[in-house]
Design a protein around this motif. Structure first.
Motif, PDB file in Angstrom:
ATOM      1  N   TYR A 145       2.211   1.808  -3.444  1.00 20.22           N
ATOM      2  CA  TYR A 145       1.165   2.351  -4.301  1.00 20.22           C
ATOM      3  C   TYR A 145       0.946   3.839  -4.007  1.00 20.22           C
ATOM      4  CZ  TYR A 145      -3.277   3.250  -6.506  1.00 20.22           C
ATOM      5  OH  TYR A 145      -4.258   3.818  -7.269  1.00 20.22           O
ATOM      6  N   ALA A 146       0.941   4.203  -2.735  1.00 20.51           N
ATOM      7  CA  ALA A 146       0.703   5.602  -2.352  1.00 20.51           C
ATOM      8  C   ALA A 146       1.756   6.518  -2.968  1.00 20.51           C
ATOM      9  CB  ALA A 146       0.693   5.752  -0.830  1.00 20.51           C
ATOM     10  N   VAL A 147       3.014   6.099  -2.879  1.00 22.35           N
ATOM     11  CA  VAL A 147       4.095   6.933  -3.424  1.00 22.35           C
ATOM     12  C   VAL A 147       3.976   7.009  -4.946  1.00 22.35           C
ATOM     13  CG1 VAL A 147       6.589   7.185  -3.662  1.00 22.35           C
ATOM     14  CG2 VAL A 147       5.615   6.449  -1.483  1.00 22.35           C
TER      15      VAL A 147
ATOM     16  N   ARG B 166       0.826  -1.194   0.000  1.00 23.83           N
ATOM     17  CA  ARG B 166       0.000   0.000   0.000  1.00 23.83           C
ATOM     18  C   ARG B 166       0.868   1.255   0.000  1.00 23.83           C
ATOM     19  NH1 ARG B 166      -2.921  -0.868   4.392  1.00 23.83           N
ATOM     20  NH2 ARG B 166      -1.216   0.382   5.188  1.00 23.83           N
ATOM     21  N   GLY B 167       1.968   1.202   0.727  1.00 27.30           N
ATOM     22  CA  GLY B 167       2.890   2.338   0.751  1.00 27.30           C
ATOM     23  C   GLY B 167       3.500   2.578  -0.625  1.00 27.30           C
TER      24      GLY B 167
ATOM     25  N   TRP C 222       1.281   6.753  -6.653  1.00 29.88           N
ATOM     26  CA  TRP C 222       0.100   7.591  -6.915  1.00 29.88           C
ATOM     27  C   TRP C 222       0.490   9.068  -6.894  1.00 29.88           C
ATOM     28  CZ3 TRP C 222      -2.437  11.242  -3.875  1.00 29.88           C
ATOM     29  CH2 TRP C 222      -3.741  11.581  -4.255  1.00 29.88           C
ATOM     30  N   ARG C 223       1.296   9.452  -5.911  1.00 30.53           N
ATOM     31  CA  ARG C 223       1.721  10.846  -5.812  1.00 30.53           C
ATOM     32  C   ARG C 223       2.542  11.257  -7.036  1.00 30.53           C
ATOM     33  NH1 ARG C 223       7.009  13.585  -5.025  1.00 30.53           N
ATOM     34  NH2 ARG C 223       6.408  15.685  -4.408  1.00 30.53           N
ATOM     35  N   GLU C 224       3.479  10.397  -7.426  1.00 33.59           N
ATOM     36  CA  GLU C 224       4.323  10.721  -8.565  1.00 33.59           C
ATOM     37  C   GLU C 224       3.484  10.837  -9.834  1.00 33.59           C
ATOM     38  OE1 GLU C 224       7.322  11.606  -8.190  1.00 33.59           O
ATOM     39  OE2 GLU C 224       7.461  10.981  -6.092  1.00 33.59           O
TER      40      GLU C 224
END
Ligand SMILES: Nc1ncnc2c1ncn2[C@@H]1O[C@H](COP(=O)(O)OP(=O)(O)O)[C@@H](O)[C@H]1O
Ligand SMILES: [Mg+2]
Lengths: 268, 325
Positions: A28-30, A25-26, A32-34
């Motif tokens: 994916y989160a990073v 999940r982490g 997603w931000r990029e």
């Protein structure tokens, strides 16, 4: 239902959630931000596509008017080299942007989240590769302008470029983890990125006509094998067998991932 | 057991002892203020408690989890608002919260409702879809406050939450902080050097100087410990030694041309005091503040000490262009 009750219960569930899922999940989160930032910075995408096209048409056409290589028009001959160049530049500079992220403190809030550094590193690598691959696909859309290019070779070329992107984003992140100031950019551009490009055979064939020292330097350069592999895929021309190209790029990518994740984890 | 326990917590950077052994015990639901001048070790203390910095010695636990051995659990249980702004200024307000929600694994079913609730709490709903680069300093702070709260931490750390803001915006931020603490029922640990503001918000404060806690208690307890009232006079050539010798005077300090005298039962002794000083231009009595406590304990004035590091802050505001485009 009262959202607070829900979150309280979820909170408890989260505590028991597996490590693996949490890290995914982490990542994916990073990523997603990029990707959000990539979508927002259209001008960067345009620049990163226009620049290689300018190379091809100005440099390629100018020099190409006078000679051809292996029966291929010079402009077509350097198309794989310019693709590799745009992957090299885009990837390393994407990685190096963490110097800037750190300077303006946006990484601080991410680094304090309950996600390991290694996952944040992988999220960044994936984010960078996504940007690069989209740029490469746009460049591939122009391949009809290069008559010698075999369109069936595009998937193989894309695979080789993707592995190269993984390696080079990791390299950029690794170097970026070491620098605190933006002067790092200039140093890396001068002493890493430009030599890798000019010593890769992107613009000239690697053969016995080169001075011995140059031949040695070119053979030590991992980007040489990217250029060679992509040139084989698109033009059927090569200096090394395909398995050597792919083998060397994969090993190089693994080394860069290991080095990058270690340096990123140790970054202050 | 207290929600935060520290035992001889210390941190050195080479020869610099930033924090020199802090023992604290903070109860669930408290708003605790760590007050002290620039360089006292406030940020370093918070950094250790959030597992960003590794202590050089000593230990601490949050919600029962040791900060060194159980960092992942500690991180899940704390929220932090950094001294420097750390928003992603290329993302919108809502995207900043979404990123945080994803990093902390807030399930998608409740993510949206929770984000709306938070935006509502700090009145940012109508600017939620704007890129945060266009926000004012106060708006950025508010967004950071609720970002720290989003994952329902047990403890929220606020490092200088009002630094660099104008007084009116500061007052609003404190209102939001009180409201948040009430709404969410969480423990808040904040640092500030605005003593008067801390007095109004904090249930309990610790005064920190040179890496040590030098006073601890409720604001009232600390002020009462001064023993009485403050008499502030403008005097030419004050007879300081005479004043210090008076039995009912517990402290005398010079502060920018004013003499500040701490004394018991000012209403009884003021006439006597005045009879001993010539050339009194003005007199005023007031209740002591936490700043007076600091002066008493250290002999220095925190307001003058605090060469407000606006340098850093202005710089960080100027840096609000991301990725140098
Ligand atoms: N990374 C660091 N390296 C060296 N010294 C530091 C570092 N961070 C803080 N310090 C020093 O530690 C002391 C405490 O700093 P800090 O915790 O930031 O204080 P405060 O937040 O109370 O202003 C200061 O003397 C500061 O210069
Ligand atoms: Mg500080």
């Amino acid at each position: 239902m009262n959202p607070r009750l829900v979150i309280a219960r979820e909170g408890i569930d989260l505590m028991h959630e597996g490590h693996f899922k949490r890290e995914l999940r982490g990542i994916y989160a990073v990523w997603w931000r990029e990707f959000k930032i990539f979508q927002r910075e259209k001008s960067r995408v345009v620049a990163s596509v226009v620049q290689p096209l300018l190379w091809l048409f100005l440099f390629g056409s100018g020099v190409g008017a006078s000679f051809s290589v292996g029966g291929v028009n010079y402009r077509d001959y350097i198309y794989p080299g310019i693709l590799s160049m745009s992957v090299l530049f885009g990837s390393v500079f994407f990685g190096l942007y963490i110097i800037w992220d750190r300077k303006i403190d946006v990484l601080k809030a991410v680094l304090v989240a309950p996600v390991s550094r290694v996952s944040i590193f992988f999220g960044k690598v994936l984010g960078g590769c996504t940007d690069i691959i989209i740029q490469v696909l746009i460049l591939f859309a122009f391949s009809f302008l290069f008559p010698a290019v075999n369109l069936w070779g595009i998937p193989l070329a894309l695979g080789i470029l993707l592995i190269t992107a993984i390696a080079m984003v990791s390299l950029g992140l690794a170097i970026g983890s070491l620098f605190e100031s933006l002067e790092g950019f200039q140093l890396v551009a001068t002493f890493v990125v430009f030599p890798l490009f000019f010593l890769s055979g992107a613009l000239f064939p690697v053969d016995e006509r080169l001075p011995i020292w140059l031949q040695g330097a070119v053979k030590l350069n991992p980007l040489t094998y990217t250029v060679d592999g992509v040139r084989y895929a698109l033009l059927g021309l090569n200096n090394f067998p395909l398995y050597v190209d792919i083998g060397i790029i994969v090993v190089f990518a693994l080394l860069m991932i290991i080095m990058g994740s270690i340096l990123f984890s140790r970054m202050k | 057991m207290a929600i935060i326990e520290t035992r001889a917590l210390a941190k050195s950077y080479g020869k610099i002892q930033a924090v020199r052994g802090i023992d604290l015990s903070i109860e669930k639901g408290e708003i605790f203020g760590l007050l002290g001048p620039n360089g006292a070790g406030k940020t370093t203390t918070i950094g250790m408690l959030c597992t960003i910095l590794r202590p050089s010695s000593g230990s601490a636990s949050i919600a029962g989890y040791d900060i060194v051995n159980k960092p992942a659990e500690v991180r899940r249980n704390v929220g932090i608002v950094f001294q420097d702004l750390t928003l992603d200024t290329i993302l919108t307000g809502i995207e900043n919260l979404e990123l945080h929600a994803r990093l902390y694994g807030i399930p998608s079913v409740i993510r949206k409702a929770r984000i709306e609730e938070m935006l509502d709490l700090v009145d940012l709903k109508d600017r939620a879809h704007d890129i945060t680069r266009t926000y004012s300093g106060g708006m950025r702070r508010r967004l950071e406050l609720v970002r720290g709260l989003l994952h329902r931490p047990a403890v929220l750390f606020l490092d200088e939450p009002t630094l660099g803001l104008d007084p009116q915006t500061r007052a609003r931020i404190w209102d939001y902080i009180k409201k948040m603490a009430e709404n969410e029922g969480i423990t808040v640990v904040l640092t500030t050097h605005y003593m008067e503001e801390a007095e109004q918000v904090c249930d309990r404060v610790g005064i920190i100087d040179y890496g040590r806690i030098i006073a601890l208690g409720t604001p009232e307890e600390l002020k009462d410990s001064l023993g009485g009232y403050m008499v502030v006079m403008r005097v030419n050539d004050p007879p300081l030694d005479t004043l210090r010798g008076l039995p009912y005077v517990s402290g005398v300090a010079l502060n920018g041309g004013m003499v500040e005298i701490t004394m018991k039962e000012a209403h009884l002794h003021l006439p006597d005091l005045l009879s001993r000083i010539r050339n009194v231009e003005s007199v005023e009595t007031r209740a002591p503040t936490l700043n007076d406590v600091f002066i008493k304990l250290t002999g220095r004035d925190i307001r003058e000490e605090y060469t407000e590091d606006t340098g850093g802050w202005v710089e960080s505001a100027a840096r609000y262009r991301q990725r140098g485009n």
